[in-house]
Design a protein around this motif. Sequence first.
Motif, PDB file in Angstrom:
ATOM      1  N   UNK A 264      14.361  -4.252   7.011  1.00  0.00           N
ATOM      2  CA  UNK A 264      13.869  -3.266   6.046  1.00  0.00           C
ATOM      3  C   UNK A 264      12.385  -3.419   5.755  1.00  0.00           C
ATOM      4  N   UNK A 265      11.779  -4.495   6.266  1.00  0.00           N
ATOM      5  CA  UNK A 265      10.335  -4.639   6.135  1.00  0.00           C
ATOM      6  C   UNK A 265       9.609  -3.497   6.842  1.00  0.00           C
ATOM      7  N   UNK A 266      10.259  -2.937   7.860  1.00  0.00           N
ATOM      8  CA  UNK A 266       9.681  -1.832   8.618  1.00  0.00           C
ATOM      9  C   UNK A 266       9.390  -0.620   7.736  1.00  0.00           C
ATOM     10  N   UNK A 267      10.093  -0.503   6.604  1.00  0.00           N
ATOM     11  CA  UNK A 267       9.966   0.681   5.763  1.00  0.00           C
ATOM     12  C   UNK A 267       8.934   0.513   4.647  1.00  0.00           C
ATOM     13  N   UNK A 268       8.038  -0.471   4.812  1.00  0.00           N
ATOM     14  CA  UNK A 268       6.911  -0.567   3.888  1.00  0.00           C
ATOM     15  C   UNK A 268       5.947   0.589   4.135  1.00  0.00           C
ATOM     16  N   UNK A 269       5.197   0.925   3.090  1.00  0.00           N
ATOM     17  CA  UNK A 269       4.272   2.047   3.200  1.00  0.00           C
ATOM     18  C   UNK A 269       3.227   1.826   4.302  1.00  0.00           C
ATOM     19  N   UNK A 270       2.804   0.595   4.513  1.00  0.00           N
ATOM     20  CA  UNK A 270       1.750   0.358   5.513  1.00  0.00           C
ATOM     21  C   UNK A 270       2.232   0.621   6.936  1.00  0.00           C
ATOM     22  N   UNK A 275       5.362   4.176  12.148  1.00  0.00           N
ATOM     23  CA  UNK A 275       6.780   4.476  12.341  1.00  0.00           C
ATOM     24  C   UNK A 275       6.979   5.962  12.628  1.00  0.00           C
ATOM     25  N   UNK A 276       6.270   6.813  11.903  1.00  0.00           N
ATOM     26  CA  UNK A 276       6.373   8.257  12.124  1.00  0.00           C
ATOM     27  C   UNK A 276       5.913   8.628  13.529  1.00  0.00           C
ATOM     28  N   UNK A 472      -3.562   0.250  12.305  1.00  0.00           N
ATOM     29  CA  UNK A 472      -2.415   0.937  11.701  1.00  0.00           C
ATOM     30  C   UNK A 472      -1.927   0.274  10.415  1.00  0.00           C
ATOM     31  N   UNK A 473      -2.042  -1.050  10.323  1.00  0.00           N
ATOM     32  CA  UNK A 473      -1.326  -1.752   9.256  1.00  0.00           C
ATOM     33  C   UNK A 473      -2.207  -2.431   8.224  1.00  0.00           C
ATOM     34  N   UNK A 477      -2.014  -1.275   0.514  1.00  0.00           N
ATOM     35  CA  UNK A 477      -0.755  -0.771  -0.018  1.00  0.00           C
ATOM     36  C   UNK A 477       0.391  -1.436   0.735  1.00  0.00           C
ATOM     37  N   UNK A 478       1.355  -1.966   0.026  1.00  0.00           N
ATOM     38  CA  UNK A 478       2.466  -2.612   0.698  1.00  0.00           C
ATOM     39  C   UNK A 478       3.800  -2.268   0.054  1.00  0.00           C
ATOM     40  N   UNK A 479       3.815  -1.226  -0.751  1.00  0.00           N
ATOM     41  CA  UNK A 479       5.073  -0.816  -1.348  1.00  0.00           C
ATOM     42  C   UNK A 479       5.916  -0.109  -0.316  1.00  0.00           C
TER      43      UNK A 479
END
Length: 482
Positions: A264-270, A275-276, A472-473, A477-479
């Motif tokens: 689920x770390x993949x779904x961080x905002x950064x 991912x998109x 990219x990362x 922001x990391x929420x």
Amino acid sequence: MAEEDLLLPASSSSSSSSSSFSSLVSEISNACTRPFVLAFTVGSCGAFAFGCIIGYSAPTQTSIMKDLNLSIADYSLFGSILTVGLILGALICGKLTDLVGRVKTIWITNILFLIGWFAIAFAKGVWLLDLGRLLQGISIGISVYLGPVYITEIAPRNLRGAASSFSQLFAGVGISVFYALGTVVTWRNLAILGSIPSLLVLPLLFFIPESPRWLAKVGREKEVEAVLLSLRGAKSDVSDETTEIIEYTEHVKQQQDVDNRGFFKLFQRKYAFSLTIGVVLIALPQLGGLNGYSFYTDSIFISTGVSSDFGFISTSVVQMFGGILGTVLVDVTGRRTLLLVSQAGMFLGCLATAISFFLKENHCWETGTPVLALFSVMVYFGSYGSGMGSIPWIIASEIYPVDVKGAAGTMCNLVSSISSWLVAYSFSFLLQWSSTGTFLMFATVAGLGFVFIAKLVPETKGKSLEEIQSLFTDSPQDSTIF
């Protein structure tokens, strides 16, 4: 992250293209060490095996249905169960490659390939036929992401796109070869021939190196420099590359220690942007009708009055030519330009196929309809081979940091597999509903994909993996997204 940092022009002038091509040739000559050539050969054989599997069902549809007395529903299941396997393989690909490494995972995929081919070759009923296809799907679900990742992680930065694209070109070659062979070889013998690439790969696996980036990830930093020297040549200076890999991996590990949320770390905002990009690019060919064209080309040709044998051979030649052209240009013009040209061609191919069905159904221009149908399929596959066949997976293997690469691979693969299954299973029924409407739907998806690429997809040519991933990362922001 500024937009101008990502949306770089693929080529500013003909002179820059010429110098890029010259440097590419020089890079190729320097990279031809035995370990790299063997690793590249393994990746190419894996892609070729993938192409053989994809290309198998289209030319054999009529003979398999006749010999085993299958209904349309039975054969639709045979065609679509491959993508069920893809989904299963996608669910485990990331974890498996992160856990046991790239090379050991290649062992697993090739063994599954062999079992699948022999199950199909000796099938006496539909259950063994489907079992073989399911095992092949699982293997593809693992290897379709593993192959580009392995090649991009071992190739020099200025050769990474060409090496990955050339390796993936063999998928198109596999499809083309099986399209052609399927017109003269029985479906059982064709399945036996399909096992040859995996049989050739198995002994080579004893001699290829593990990915240096995976070695750094699992704490085997001392082996990184030795592997890079074997890949680049004993006289090469790999100190800067070694340092960059180890330092970036340590940076990622420190972040992972602070935030250890696993998948689920993949779904961080950064990671939202990367991912998109990865998910949409990989899903576009599938939702744009790729499996419909690949699995049911025979049905398209018959429905529009085209000679199947001539159509398969012509399509094979065009797709192979498109793949070669894309391989030559990917590190010269860049990924983004080729994606735009490829997606535009797929849109035109779908639109022309829809028009040919419309003319056929309304008995207009009956003498020219078969020509238009053949032309549309050739345009579609030629355009797909030149860019959308390989570049989405190249970009997906470039943009994710090592700590989420496995999870990202699973996500991209899963989306690709589900969209592939939907198209493969529904295609026969969609044709019965409306042939014209089906290909207009695919054309709409292709058109929207062109807009997406033009607006959002970045250029990654000429950058190291670590530079790309930082673009990219690296964000305060990391929420999470959700």
